[in-house]
Design a protein around this motif. Structure first.
Motif, mmCIF file in Angstrom:
data_model
loop_
_atom_site.group_PDB
_atom_site.id
_atom_site.type_symbol
_atom_site.label_atom_id
_atom_site.label_comp_id
_atom_site.label_asym_id
_atom_site.label_seq_id
_atom_site.Cartn_x
_atom_site.Cartn_y
_atom_site.Cartn_z
ATOM 1 N N ASN A 73 0.741 -1.152 -0.021
ATOM 2 C CA ASN A 73 -0.086 -0.028 0.225
ATOM 3 C C ASN A 73 1.003 1.405 0.124
ATOM 4 O O ASN A 73 0.404 2.370 0.254
ATOM 5 C CB ASN A 73 -0.879 0.062 1.147
ATOM 6 N N SER A 74 2.250 1.200 -0.452
ATOM 7 C CA SER A 74 2.915 2.319 -0.479
ATOM 8 C C SER A 74 3.725 2.170 -2.006
ATOM 9 O O SER A 74 3.808 1.165 -2.335
ATOM 10 C CB SER A 74 4.059 2.089 0.679
ATOM 11 N N PHE A 75 4.187 3.524 -2.290
ATOM 12 C CA PHE A 75 4.981 3.484 -3.420
ATOM 13 C C PHE A 75 6.127 2.577 -3.547
ATOM 14 O O PHE A 75 6.505 1.791 -4.514
ATOM 15 C CB PHE A 75 5.230 5.028 -3.783
ATOM 16 N N CYS A 76 6.972 2.566 -2.488
ATOM 17 C CA CYS A 76 8.289 1.802 -2.385
ATOM 18 C C CYS A 76 7.912 0.404 -2.260
ATOM 19 O O CYS A 76 8.426 -0.403 -2.956
ATOM 20 C CB CYS A 76 8.959 2.392 -1.084
ATOM 21 N N GLY A 77 6.867 -0.033 -1.502
ATOM 22 C CA GLY A 77 6.382 -1.539 -1.459
ATOM 23 C C GLY A 77 6.137 -2.072 -2.790
ATOM 24 O O GLY A 77 6.405 -3.178 -3.508
ATOM 25 N N LEU A 78 5.280 -1.383 -3.417
ATOM 26 C CA LEU A 78 4.591 -1.880 -4.693
ATOM 27 C C LEU A 78 5.824 -1.698 -5.772
ATOM 28 O O LEU A 78 5.924 -2.644 -6.580
ATOM 29 C CB LEU A 78 3.417 -1.065 -5.138
ATOM 30 N N SER A 79 6.544 -0.636 -5.686
ATOM 31 C CA SER A 79 7.676 -0.577 -6.770
ATOM 32 C C SER A 79 8.705 -1.551 -6.525
ATOM 33 O O SER A 79 9.269 -2.079 -7.625
ATOM 34 C CB SER A 79 8.346 0.940 -6.583
ATOM 35 N N ILE A 177 -8.322 1.368 0.040
ATOM 36 C CA ILE A 177 -8.868 2.495 0.930
ATOM 37 C C ILE A 177 -10.523 2.098 1.062
ATOM 38 O O ILE A 177 -10.832 1.819 2.274
ATOM 39 C CB ILE A 177 -8.531 3.817 0.719
ATOM 40 N N PHE A 178 -11.168 2.419 -0.021
ATOM 41 C CA PHE A 178 -12.622 2.314 -0.140
ATOM 42 C C PHE A 178 -13.302 0.820 -0.105
ATOM 43 O O PHE A 178 -14.466 0.860 0.106
ATOM 44 C CB PHE A 178 -12.802 3.279 -1.272
ATOM 45 N N ALA A 185 -3.182 4.524 2.008
ATOM 46 C CA ALA A 185 -2.636 3.911 0.909
ATOM 47 C C ALA A 185 -2.039 5.016 -0.161
ATOM 48 O O ALA A 185 -2.850 6.121 -0.468
ATOM 49 C CB ALA A 185 -3.623 2.826 0.215
ATOM 50 N N PHE A 186 -0.911 4.717 -0.358
ATOM 51 C CA PHE A 186 -0.047 5.713 -1.480
ATOM 52 C C PHE A 186 -0.298 7.011 -1.153
ATOM 53 O O PHE A 186 -0.135 7.838 -2.097
ATOM 54 C CB PHE A 186 -0.629 5.218 -3.057
ATOM 55 N N TYR A 187 -0.206 7.463 0.079
ATOM 56 C CA TYR A 187 -0.405 8.848 0.564
ATOM 57 C C TYR A 187 -1.507 9.484 0.163
ATOM 58 O O TYR A 187 -1.706 10.945 -0.092
ATOM 59 C CB TYR A 187 0.887 9.434 0.377
ATOM 60 N N ILE A 188 -2.691 8.967 -0.368
ATOM 61 C CA ILE A 188 -3.759 9.522 -0.787
ATOM 62 C C ILE A 188 -4.391 10.417 0.161
ATOM 63 O O ILE A 188 -4.894 11.454 -0.244
ATOM 64 C CB ILE A 188 -4.536 8.446 -1.746
ATOM 65 N N ASN A 189 -4.533 9.656 1.503
ATOM 66 C CA ASN A 189 -5.438 10.476 2.429
ATOM 67 C C ASN A 189 -4.673 10.641 3.664
ATOM 68 O O ASN A 189 -5.297 10.984 4.441
ATOM 69 C CB ASN A 189 -6.648 9.458 2.887
ATOM 70 N N SER A 190 -3.174 10.484 3.628
ATOM 71 C CA SER A 190 -2.450 10.865 4.609
ATOM 72 C C SER A 190 -1.072 11.169 4.213
ATOM 73 O O SER A 190 -0.612 10.628 3.048
ATOM 74 C CB SER A 190 -2.355 9.464 5.677
ATOM 75 N N PRO A 191 -0.440 11.954 5.027
ATOM 76 C CA PRO A 191 1.073 12.456 4.269
ATOM 77 C C PRO A 191 2.137 11.304 4.718
ATOM 78 O O PRO A 191 1.883 10.521 5.450
ATOM 79 C CB PRO A 191 1.237 13.727 5.223
ATOM 80 N N LEU A 193 4.914 12.109 5.858
ATOM 81 C CA LEU A 193 5.213 12.430 7.223
ATOM 82 C C LEU A 193 4.343 12.947 7.994
ATOM 83 O O LEU A 193 3.654 13.840 7.659
ATOM 84 C CB LEU A 193 6.657 13.348 7.265
ATOM 85 N N ASP A 194 3.981 12.488 9.143
ATOM 86 C CA ASP A 194 3.035 13.088 10.207
ATOM 87 C C ASP A 194 3.264 14.702 10.254
ATOM 88 O O ASP A 194 4.298 15.025 10.484
ATOM 89 C CB ASP A 194 2.918 12.472 11.303
ATOM 90 N N GLY A 195 2.298 15.549 10.270
ATOM 91 C CA GLY A 195 2.262 16.959 10.595
ATOM 92 C C GLY A 195 2.831 17.497 9.265
ATOM 93 O O GLY A 195 2.834 18.705 9.591
ATOM 94 N N THR A 196 3.094 17.068 8.075
ATOM 95 C CA THR A 196 3.350 17.787 7.039
ATOM 96 C C THR A 196 2.212 17.730 5.976
ATOM 97 O O THR A 196 1.222 16.720 6.052
ATOM 98 C CB THR A 196 4.514 17.100 6.331
ATOM 99 N N PRO A 197 2.183 18.614 4.940
ATOM 100 C CA PRO A 197 1.152 18.576 3.719
ATOM 101 C C PRO A 197 1.573 17.729 2.767
ATOM 102 O O PRO A 197 1.134 17.825 1.790
ATOM 103 C CB PRO A 197 1.263 19.817 3.301
ATOM 104 N N LEU A 198 2.667 16.671 2.975
ATOM 105 C CA LEU A 198 3.301 15.854 1.950
ATOM 106 C C LEU A 198 2.280 14.694 1.488
ATOM 107 O O LEU A 198 2.815 13.475 1.490
ATOM 108 C CB LEU A 198 4.590 15.471 2.266
ATOM 109 N N THR A 199 1.032 15.045 0.956
ATOM 110 C CA THR A 199 0.424 13.744 0.394
ATOM 111 C C THR A 199 0.746 13.661 -0.891
ATOM 112 O O THR A 199 1.697 14.456 -1.721
ATOM 113 C CB THR A 199 -1.280 14.388 0.476
ATOM 114 N N ILE A 200 0.140 12.817 -1.545
ATOM 115 C CA ILE A 200 0.846 12.402 -2.914
ATOM 116 C C ILE A 200 0.043 13.645 -3.943
ATOM 117 O O ILE A 200 0.689 13.870 -4.923
ATOM 118 C CB ILE A 200 -0.350 11.116 -3.546
#
Length: 232
Positions: A73-79, A177-178, A185-191, A193-200
């Motif tokens: 469910n992450s870019f690195c894992g799937l990559s 997710i749905f 998953a893939f930073y669609i709904n969460s950054p 790094l916590d506390g940052t705006p770095l979503t996908i």
């Protein structure tokens, strides 16, 4: 005390990884000259990467007590999964590589430098932690090896592969997710790094700009080298 990013355990791992990776890549550059031998080494490393990502996902599924978590469910894992299969099944410079190598290289490099999951257990050798570090490490070395051996040749005209690959990842992320009720998953709904705006939705445009700059510089250098070789 749990391991920390840039703590002694992380730095020791980085030092060992750098020595082994550089030594191995230099040996390949100096002593491996035929495409047949290169293919064997690339595919063997792909097999190792596949085993590591399967180990990592099984460990994550066990920790979450949910068999569906074996799906990355992450870019690195799937990559890591896609990259390993692309070199095990595909030919040199196949279309899948023109998406996954770029994503895997950036993701693996950043994660090795800043593995935010390193403190999930008091033991550095906790299987979720060490399998995560190892699959990122092997993935990074494999990406560099693909460049070195010309198994992968960057091409500006292959940019649609990035779009297709990105949409495939996001589609899988939405399904996780749905439909399967993953929390993220893939930073669609969460950054990332916590506390940052770095979503996908922030990372993707930055990555696209970086890709454009890289390919522009690569093409300029490639054309200059080709021009110089023709002169000589």
């Amino acid at each position: 005390m749990a391991p920390q990013v840039f703590g002694w355990q992380h730095l020791t791992y980085l030092a060992i990884f750098l020595v082994l990776a550089i030594t191995g890549l230099v040996c390949v550059k100096l002593f491996v000259k035929t495409e047949k031998t290169q293919d064997i080494i690339v595919r063997c490393l792909g097999g190792v990467l596949l085993a590591l990502i399967i180990w990592n996902r099984i460990a994550i599924a066990i920790r979450n007590n949910n068999a569906w978590h074996i799906i990355p469910n992450s870019f690195c894992g799937l990559s890591s999964l896609v990259l390993s299969l692309a070199v095990l099944i595909g030919k040199r410079n196949n279309n899948v590589l023109h998406f996954v190598v770029h994503v895997a290289f950036v993701g693996d490099l950043l994660t090795i430098i800043y593995p935010d999951f390193i403190g999930q257990d008091t033991s550095f050798l906790y299987q979720n932690t060490i399998s995560g570090l190892l699959h990122h490490s092997v993935g990074l070395v494999l990406c560099i090896l693909l460049y070195m051996t010309a198994w992968f040749k960057p091409n500006w005209h292959k940019w649609p592969n990035l779009v297709i690959g990105f949409m495939a990842y996001i589609t899988l992320g939405c399904f996780l997710i749905f439909v399967l009720d993953f929390s993220s998953a893939f930073y669609i709904n969460s950054p990332i790094l916590d506390g940052t705006p770095l979503t996908i939705w922030v990372i993707a445009p930055v990555f696209a700009v970086g890709y454009a700059i890289f390919m522009t510089v690569y093409e300029v250098i490639r054309r200059k080298i080709n021009k110089k070789m023709k002169i000589w």
